[in-house]
Structures are given as structure tokens and as C-alpha cells.
Design an enzyme around this catalytic site. Structure first.
Site, PDB file in Angstrom:
ATOM      1  N   HIS A 363      34.991  -5.336 -61.699  1.00 12.59           N
ATOM      2  CA  HIS A 363      34.499  -4.021 -62.158  1.00 12.59           C
ATOM      3  C   HIS A 363      35.162  -3.601 -63.447  1.00 12.59           C
ATOM      4  CE1 HIS A 363      33.685  -2.750 -57.769  1.00 12.59           C
ATOM      5  NE2 HIS A 363      33.073  -3.841 -58.145  1.00 12.59           N
ATOM      6  N   ARG A 470      21.592  -4.922 -64.585  1.00 15.30           N
ATOM      7  CA  ARG A 470      22.269  -5.596 -63.466  1.00 15.30           C
ATOM      8  C   ARG A 470      22.381  -4.621 -62.298  1.00 15.30           C
ATOM      9  NH1 ARG A 470      25.470  -8.183 -67.938  1.00 15.30           N
ATOM     10  NH2 ARG A 470      25.365 -10.435 -67.605  1.00 15.30           N
ATOM     11  N   ARG A 506      16.858  -6.552 -62.600  1.00 18.13           N
ATOM     12  CA  ARG A 506      17.087  -7.790 -61.865  1.00 18.13           C
ATOM     13  C   ARG A 506      17.356  -7.436 -60.402  1.00 18.13           C
ATOM     14  NH1 ARG A 506      21.881 -11.632 -63.703  1.00 18.13           N
ATOM     15  NH2 ARG A 506      23.229  -9.983 -62.919  1.00 18.13           N
ATOM     16  N   GLU A 604      18.513 -20.163 -64.765  1.00 14.98           N
ATOM     17  CA  GLU A 604      19.982 -20.203 -64.815  1.00 14.98           C
ATOM     18  C   GLU A 604      20.557 -21.485 -64.244  1.00 14.98           C
ATOM     19  OE1 GLU A 604      21.813 -16.262 -64.069  1.00 14.98           O
ATOM     20  OE2 GLU A 604      20.416 -16.155 -62.407  1.00 14.98           O
ATOM     21  N   ASN A 627      24.690 -17.675 -69.323  1.00 15.43           N
ATOM     22  CA  ASN A 627      26.068 -17.724 -68.799  1.00 15.43           C
ATOM     23  C   ASN A 627      26.134 -18.704 -67.631  1.00 15.43           C
ATOM     24  OD1 ASN A 627      26.348 -15.590 -70.532  1.00 15.43           O
ATOM     25  ND2 ASN A 627      26.312 -14.035 -68.939  1.00 15.43           N
ATOM     26  N   ASP A 628      25.209 -18.524 -66.704  1.00 16.82           N
ATOM     27  CA  ASP A 628      25.206 -19.440 -65.562  1.00 16.82           C
ATOM     28  C   ASP A 628      24.663 -20.805 -65.947  1.00 16.82           C
ATOM     29  OD1 ASP A 628      26.378 -18.248 -63.299  1.00 16.82           O
ATOM     30  OD2 ASP A 628      24.750 -16.781 -63.281  1.00 16.82           O
ATOM     31  N   ARG A 638      32.694 -20.595 -65.070  1.00 22.11           N
ATOM     32  CA  ARG A 638      32.786 -19.646 -66.186  1.00 22.11           C
ATOM     33  C   ARG A 638      33.992 -18.728 -66.073  1.00 22.11           C
ATOM     34  NH1 ARG A 638      27.402 -15.986 -64.782  1.00 22.11           N
ATOM     35  NH2 ARG A 638      28.425 -14.200 -65.718  1.00 22.11           N
ATOM     36  N   CYS A 675      19.041 -13.575 -71.819  1.00 21.51           N
ATOM     37  CA  CYS A 675      19.870 -12.390 -71.589  1.00 21.51           C
ATOM     38  C   CYS A 675      21.322 -12.737 -71.296  1.00 21.51           C
ATOM     39  CB  CYS A 675      19.285 -11.538 -70.468  1.00 21.51           C
ATOM     40  SG  CYS A 675      19.118 -12.435 -68.918  1.00 21.51           S
TER      41      CYS A 675
HETATM   42  C1  PEP Z   1      23.583 -15.176 -66.930  1.00 23.65           C
HETATM   43  O1  PEP Z   1      23.942 -15.905 -65.996  1.00 23.65           O
HETATM   44  O2  PEP Z   1      23.480 -15.556 -68.102  1.00 23.65           O
HETATM   45  C2  PEP Z   1      23.282 -13.760 -66.688  1.00 23.65           C
HETATM   46  C3  PEP Z   1      22.776 -13.005 -67.625  1.00 23.65           C
HETATM   47  O3  PEP Z   1      23.603 -13.275 -65.456  1.00 23.65           O
HETATM   48  P1  PEP Z   1      25.086 -12.860 -65.017  1.00 23.65           P
HETATM   49  O4  PEP Z   1      25.975 -12.978 -66.205  1.00 23.65           O
HETATM   50  O5  PEP Z   1      24.989 -11.476 -64.492  1.00 23.65           O
HETATM   51  O6  PEP Z   1      25.365 -13.879 -63.961  1.00 23.65           O
HETATM   52 MG    MG Z   2      23.647 -15.206 -63.946  1.00 26.04          MG
END
Ligand code: PEP
Ligand code: MG
Length: 764
Positions: A363, A470, A506, A604, A627-628, A638, A675
Site C-alpha cells: 500500500h 486498479r 479492471r 500479461e 509488468n507481469d 518483479r 498499461c
Molecule cells: C501489469 O502487469 O503490467 C499491470 C498493469 O498490472 P499490475 O501491475 O497491477 O499487475
Molecule cells: Mg498485472
């Protein structure tokens, strides 16, 4: 053997500092292996010499004094080759060399193994014996295993001991760097203010005390209060407990005796430490002693001592609550920073954050990103109790905390910081100009949101929509699942704030490292486990309530889009679509005038890349979660600082996957966005445009920088750059190429500042 190994590692782990850790190490290894000499040599980063840091068997005065060059002696051979050397007649080896005056020439057998941590040689571990014999395979394997295990302990002890000595007192002349995970980008410089959770012995800072007599008296007063509490508990339980059980409380009371723990703590206070610090240090050292004992009964006493310590600490803390004076540039440091702690510091004084625990999804990190406060999470080696009042630089780009940096280094950071401030100011003028390339190609820039703080900033920076809301964030901030009506209100607020601009919501994406306090998910391998859509499909009641709330919230505005996270196969998508249609039908039956919104899938995981066409065919849009996708394609967690150097969203394999997704969406005539953090990287944005991404969604703080870079490129230039990038074979080459291209286009400054090698410590 395994047992001996485990016990040595445990004993070494509980040592106070590096020096005692090494001492324990050599003593125990010599004992277990039955050898006459055991030595640890550590490589000095300054002189590159191998310094004898601990020894069992030779003259103790040599410790810290004797040293060897890497080209000297058998120890040098082990260091250079980074492999074990096992000799029965050491003196016959061509590199043989002995330390004079201590009788080393009398030792014929030699076994040396390198100590290596994360590819770097830390030193050499040696055992020696007078008898001429070759150590057997088991012994060699034991020493190699020992060294591999101890390397991590040594590296941690070196890092945590970097700024203090045995007494946990800070040495003001020292500088050090500690690595963590980037939590929120940016550079911050300021003074560390430590947040101490109540009655937590392990978070008590070391502080000087001015009035020793007053502090001693106050300590004994608190001790007495705890004694009374315990007597009280004992009396209350008298009828319910057997005699032997009651005796436990007598043990407790005797531990609290002025002559037992009390006197040790008093001595520490008289040495100048404040009562809380003295208590914590004494209690922790007793806890460690008990914990390392073999006897199960005595081991258990560690819990009692800890409990007593906490009780006394609670009294000391209630009377010692201080009104914190936050310095102008406060860097908040804590073992585990929480979102609520951030709120306590006036915003204009909060410069940066450092948390020893937690990940980029904690958080605190989420809030910090929204607020634009540079943050480092998971700085596990930072001896946080010693840093209060120290000068810190937070490099939120690379996840590095610079403790008490040298003046020249501080000045360099100051210059970068100023430059960034100027840059941000200069960019404000771009707010109302369109996001388009030099040849007029429009690239809508959207934002990622989660908290209401994000909304104002997004609108202020000219966002054209929300590419990722989110929804787990409002879920994370509660103590139970929010009801349908509670969710409807939250979602409506988001939709209204951006209306008529689109808002992509989402569905609940929990699991991985995002677990709700009231719905814990504990798994061996959470990122490959129950997360995202997998959780909500298994709990259709949660999913349906959420979708109903979203649909109801959008009535009359119709700017909602729904997006599904972590889809890894077609049946999952079909099931989720069925549920959405069902929720919509139900509402229509109930007379709610909700429209069916556009529905999209997040790409992802690698399987979704390869099935992007099948997925795109069934929905209205695709959105890549880079990111994922990066972590799954590269098999790099990550949130693990140990492998952070391997996490590259511009890795050629990731770029090719991104291009393939764009081509697949195009082949199905569906729009595709992105995103993940990559969309907010101005250099990457150019590559993404060339790949055909229709929309980039990012943190609001990156928006104007990305816009500036887009406005300085033509589509043709972007395509050229992409063509060259796709021919590169490593992430480093791609970065270099993009950096040079941005510099040539006059927008090099928009990229994350290049904190070159001299500003970054080598991999630890
Ligand atoms: C991602 O995985 O790129 C994404 C936007 O989702 P989060 O970072 O919330 O897992
Ligand atoms: Mg993700």
C-alpha cells in the site's frame, strides 16, 4: 553433517556483527572438522587485498593485520581461480607462501574454498592441519557448502554493519549504499525520520540520552510497573492454574529482578544510551542466546524474555511519546511502512520513503506513486534502527538508498534533483497541446489510477482516459469485501471524475503479492498460483457483485470499459464473459438501464501472447500488462531485488512479444493498448507507437514527459528506431540505442536520469 551445518549457520546468523559472526564461524568449523587452523580472509574493496579477518589456531594479533595480494600464496590461487584447492603437501605447490613468525610452515595440509556471493568474490575460507593428508571428498564438500551458505550471511552482516559498530552506534564518518526495490520513481534527498511501531523491540532506534539519572529512574519505574502487572495476572489466575504453572510467573518475576536484566540495562543507559535503546539491545541479545540453545526448554525462554521486553517497552513508550518535528525534507524510514503512516507527515515536508520490508505493490508504494514521492521498498540490508537523523538520498529509479553520501556525491544528486524539478515545471506548458507526432499521428495518453489522489493529478496533466483503474486498491484499504452498493459508490466517483472520458476498470486482481488482509492467500509460488481472474472465477459471487456494481455505477454516463486480468486461456475468457453477460441480464431484468460496456483482456502471460488473436476475436480490445508480461517471459520475479538487474521490459524477447500482440490485435481489427510501466517510459513509448499501439496508459507523473517525446518524433523516425531495436540482441543494447536516439532528437532529458556507475554501487 547437515545438522552441524545448520547449527553453525544459525549461530553465525545470530551474531551481533560481522566480527563476531566470523569468529563464531572459524571456531565452529575448526571444531566440527577437527582441524587445527581455520581462517577467513575477506577481500578489501579498496586495496583488493585478502585480509585475515578471523582465525582459529594462529596468533590472534594477526587478525585484521595480515593480508595477501590476490597473486600471493595458495589463498591467492583460490581467490583467482574461484575454486577449491585441496593439498596434502602445501609446501610443494608452486605458489606456496607462508606467514612468518607463526609457524605456518608446520602445517602441511591445506584446503581453501572461495566465498562467493552473487558472483562476487568476498573472500577465502581455509582450513589447515599439521599432518600431511588430503582432505577427503566429504570434508571438501562440507567446506564448500559451508562457504556457500555463509556467503549470504557475510554479505548481509557487511551491509548492515556498514554504518555502525558493535554497539549499534553510528559512525558519522561512514557512507554506505543499500539496495532495495524501486517503489516510486524519482530522487529525494533529506533527513531520515524513523517510524517506530509500538512495543516492537526490533525497531527501537539507538539514541543518546541527555539525563542519565532521570532515564535510569524512569526505567526502574517502568520495570516496577511491569512487575506489578505480572503479579496481578498471577493473582487473578491463582484459582485456575496448578502450582507448577503458577511457578512460571515467579520465573518471570525473577527475570525482572533489578539484579538480572535490570542491571545490564542500567549499565547501558549509563554508557549514554536512552532507556528504550538499552532495553532493546539487552533483551535482543538474550533472546538470541536462548534461541541458539540446544535444550528445548531453554530455547522456549526466548519467548518469555521477548514478552517481558515488550511489556517494559510499552511503558517506556507511553511516557516517551514525542511530538515528531518533521524536518523540511523528511525521508520516512521504517521496517514496514504503511499507507496510514505516510498520511501523518505533512505533504510539503515528505520527500521520500524507505521501507525495509514490502514490495512495489505494498500500500505504501501504491500511495507513494500516486503522490509522486520517491520510494524504495524491500531494503532488507538497511540497519534501519541506526539511521535516524542521517542524511539520505533515495534513488527511487534504481531502488538504492545512499546513506550519508560523500559531499561530491550529494552535490551530483542535488544537481539531478534540481534538473528534474525544472523539467517538471517546464513541461506544464504541454498540458493542453495534443499528444501527436511531428507528422500529426494522434496517440491518446491515458492514466492508471486506483486512489482518488490519482484523479486530480490525471486531469491536471491532461489525461484522455483511464487505461487501468486498479479496483483491488479500494479493496485493499478495507477490512472486509466492500458491498455492491459500497463498490457502486466508489466506481461512480471514478467514472464521474473523468466523464465523458473512458474509464477502464479492471476486475479484482488479487493474489501474487497482492493479498487482502481479510482474504489471505498463502502459497508456495504465488505468482504462478491463484491470482487475478483465477480467483474471481472460483468465486463468482465476488465477481458478479463487482461487475454489477460497475454496470450500475455507469448508468447515465456510459464511459465504463471492463478489463480482465491474468487471462491465460480461452475457456477462462469465455467463462468470465458469460458471467458479465449474466450480471448485465440480471440488471436489465431488475430495470436498471445499464449498457453492456466494451470488454477487454489483459495480455500479461506468454500463453496470451501466442493466443492473442483468439482472445482479441472474442472481446472489444486488448491491453498489455507489461509488468507481469516481463516477469513471466523472462522468469524474473518483479519484486525480488536479488534479480532486479535481470528485469528488463526492453529485453528483445519482450519487444518481440509486444509487437506480436499488436499485430494480432490489428489482424482481428481490435484496438490494443498497454498499461504497464513501460508505457510511461518515454523512450519505450516511441517503440510502442511504431508497433501500432493505439493507446498508452501510464502513471500520471509520466504523462507530460511521454507527450514531449511523442511530439518530437515522426512516425517514420519511430518506425526506424523500432526496426533497429528489434535487431538488438540484449536489453542493454536496446536501452543504449533508445537513449542515443532520444538525445539526438533533443529529448534525452525526458528519460530516467542516467545514474551512471559512479552513482550506483556494484551488485552486492
Ligand atoms: C501489469 O502487469 O503490467 C499491470 C498493469 O498490472 P499490475 O501491475 O497491477 O499487475
Ligand atoms: Mg498485472
Amino acid at each position: 553433517m547437515l545438522d552441524a551445518l545448520r547449527r553453525i549457520v544459525q549461530a553465525v546468523n545470530s551474531a551481533d556483527d560481522l566480527e563476531s559472526a566470523l569468529d563464531i564461524m572459524v571456531q565452529r568449523i575448526a571444531q566440527v572438522m577437527g582441524v587445527e587452523v581455520c581462517t577467513v580472509y575477506l577481500r578489501s574493496p579498496d586495496t583488493k587485498r585478502l585480509v585475515m579477518m578471523a582465525n582459529q589456531g594462529f596468533n590472534p594479533e594477526l587478525v585484521g593485520v595480515a593480508s595477501l595480494g590476490e597473486d600471493e600464496g595458495l589463498v591467492g590461487v583460490v581467490a583467482r581461480r574461484e575454486e577449491p584447492l585441496n593439498l596434502d603437501k602445501a609446501e610443494e605447490h608452486p605458489s606456496y607462501f607462508y606467514l612468518e613468525g607463526i609457524g605456518e610452515e608446520l602445517y602441511h595440509s591445506f584446503l581453501g574454498v572461495p566465498i562467493i556471493h552473487q558472483r562476487r568474490l568476498l573472500g577465502v575460507l581455509v582450513v589447515q592441519q599439521k599432518d600431511s593428508r588430503r582432505f577427503d571428498e566429504d570434508e571438501e564438500a562440507f567446506l564448500v557448502t559451508m562457504s556457500a551458505q555463509l556467503a549470504g550471511v557475510i554479505a548481509h552482516a557487511k551491509a548492515t554493519g556498514a554504518i555502525g559498530g558493535k554497539n549499534r552506534r553510528r559512525d558519522p564518518s561512514r557512507s554506505a549504499e543499500f539496495k532495495g526495490i524501486p517503489g516510486a520513481p524519482g530522487i529525494a534527498m533529506g533527513i531520515a525520520v524513523l517510524v517506530i511501531p509500538e512495543a516492537d523491540l526490533y525497531s527501537v532506534p539507538s539514541r543518546p540520552c541527555d539525563d542519565v539519572e532521570g532515564e535510569v529512574a524512569f526505567f526502574f519505574q517502568c520495570l516496577q510497573a511491569v512487575r506489578e502487572d505480572i503479579t496481578d495476572i498471577k493473582n487473578r489466575l491463582q484459582d485456575r492454574l496448578a502450582k507448577e504453572e503458577q511457578a512460571l510467573f515467579d520465573v518471570y518475576l525473577s527475570m525482572l529482578d533489578d539484579r538480572a536484566l535490570g542491571i545490564e540495562i542500567e549499565d547501558k543507559i549509563r554508557e549514554g544510551e536512552w532507556a528504550q535503546g538499552a532495553l532493546a539491545q539487552v533483551v535482543i541479545s538474550h533472546v538470541r542466546t536462548f534461541e541458539s540453545m540446544e535444550d528445548a526448554y531453554l530455547k522456549e525462554r526466548a519467548t518469555d524474555v521477548k514478552d517481558l521486553g515488550r511489556r517494559v517497552l510499552a511503558y517506556l513508550q507511553t511516557a516517551n511519546t514525542r511530538d515528531i518535528e518533521y524536518p523540511d525534507r523528511t525521508i520516512l524510514v521504517g521496517e514496514e511502512l504503511t499507507a496510514s503512516l505516510l498520511a501523518e507527515v505533512p505533504r510539503e515536508k515528505l520527500a521520500g520513503l524507505v521501507s525495509v520490508r514490502g514490495s512495489s505493490n505494498s500500500h505504501a508504494a501504491i500511495l507513494a506513486r500516486a503522490m509522486g514521492v520517491p520510494t524504495i521498498m524491500g531494503a532488507v540490508d538497511l540497519p534501519f534502527t541506526q539511521v535516524e537523523g542521517a542524511k539520505l538520498v533515495v534513488d527511487g529509479y534504481n531502488g538504492i538508498v545512499h546513506y550519508n553520501p560523500a559531499p561530491e556525491l550529494y552535490a551530483r544528486f542535488e544537481a539531478i534533483y534540481e534538473e528534474q524539478q525544472q523539467l517538471t515545471k517546464g513541461l506544464e506548458a504541454l498540458r493542453d497541446v495534443p499528444s501527436e507526432t511531428l507528422d500529426g499521428h494522434r496517440v491518446p495518453l491515458w492514466v492508471n489510477t486506483g486512489l482518488m489522489v490519482d484523479v486530480a493529478k490525471s486531469i491536471d496533466h491532461g489525461a484522455e482516459g483511464v487505461g487501468l483503474y486498479r479496483t483491488e486498491i479500494p479493496f485493499l484499504l478495507r477490512e472486509r469485501f466492500p458491498s455492491e452498493e459500497e463498490q457502486r459508490v466508489i466506481y461512480r466517483e471514478q467514472l464521474q471524475a473523468f466523464s465523458p472520458l473512458p474509464v477502464t476498470m479492471r476486475t479484482l486482481d488479487i493474489g501474487g503479492d497482492k493479498s487482502l488482509p481479510y482474504f489471505p492467500i498463502e502459497e508456495e509460488n504465488p505468482f504462478l498460483g491463484w491470482r487475478g481472474i483465477r480467483v474471481t472465477l472460483d468465486h463468482p459471487e465476488i465477481f458478479l457483485v463487482q461487475v454489477r456494481a460497475m454496470l450500475k455505477a455507469s448508468v447515465g454516463m456510459d464511459n465504463l470499459r471492463i478489463m480482465l486480468p491474468m487471462i491465460s486461456n480461452v475457456p477462462e475468457l469465455e467463462e468470465a464473459l458469460e458471467l458479465i453477460y449474466r450480471a448485465h441480464d440480471e440488471l436489465v431484468d431488475e430495470g436498471v438501464e445499464a449498457k453492456l460496456p466494451p470488454i477487454g483482456v489483459m495480455v500479461e502471460v506468454p500463453s496470451a501472447v501466442y493466443q492473442a488473436r483468439e482472445l482479441a476475436r472474442r472481446v472489444d480490445f486488448l491491453s498489455v500488462g507489461s509488468n507481469d508480461l516481463t516477469q513471466y517471459l523472462l522468469a524474473v520475479d518483479r519484486n525480488n531485488s536479488r534479480v532486479a538487474d535481470l528485469y528488463h521490459s526492453m529485453h528483445p524477447a519482450v519487444l518481440r512479444a509486444l509487437r506480436d500482440v499488436a499485430l494480432a490485435a490489428d489482424a482481428e481489427g481490435k484496438p490494443v493498448g498497454i498499461c504497464g510501466e513501460l508505457a510511461g517510459d518515454p523512450g519505450a513509448a516511441i517503440l510502442l507507437i511504431a508497433m501500432g499501439y493505439d493507446m498508452l496508459s501510464m502513471n500520471a507523473n509520466s504523462l507530460l514527459k511521454v507527450k514531449s517525446v511523442i511530439r518530437s518524433h515522426s512516425v517514420e523516425a519511430a518506425e526506424n528506431l523500432l526496426e533497429r531495436a528489434l535487431k538488438m540482441e540484449s536489453a542493454v543494447e536496446v536501452r543504449e540505442l533508445v537513449r542515443n536516439a532520444m538525445a539526438a532528437a533533443g529529448v534525452g532529458k525526458m528519460l530516467q536520469p542516467n545514474l551512471g556507475e559512479e552513482l550506483r554501487p556494484p551488485r552486492q
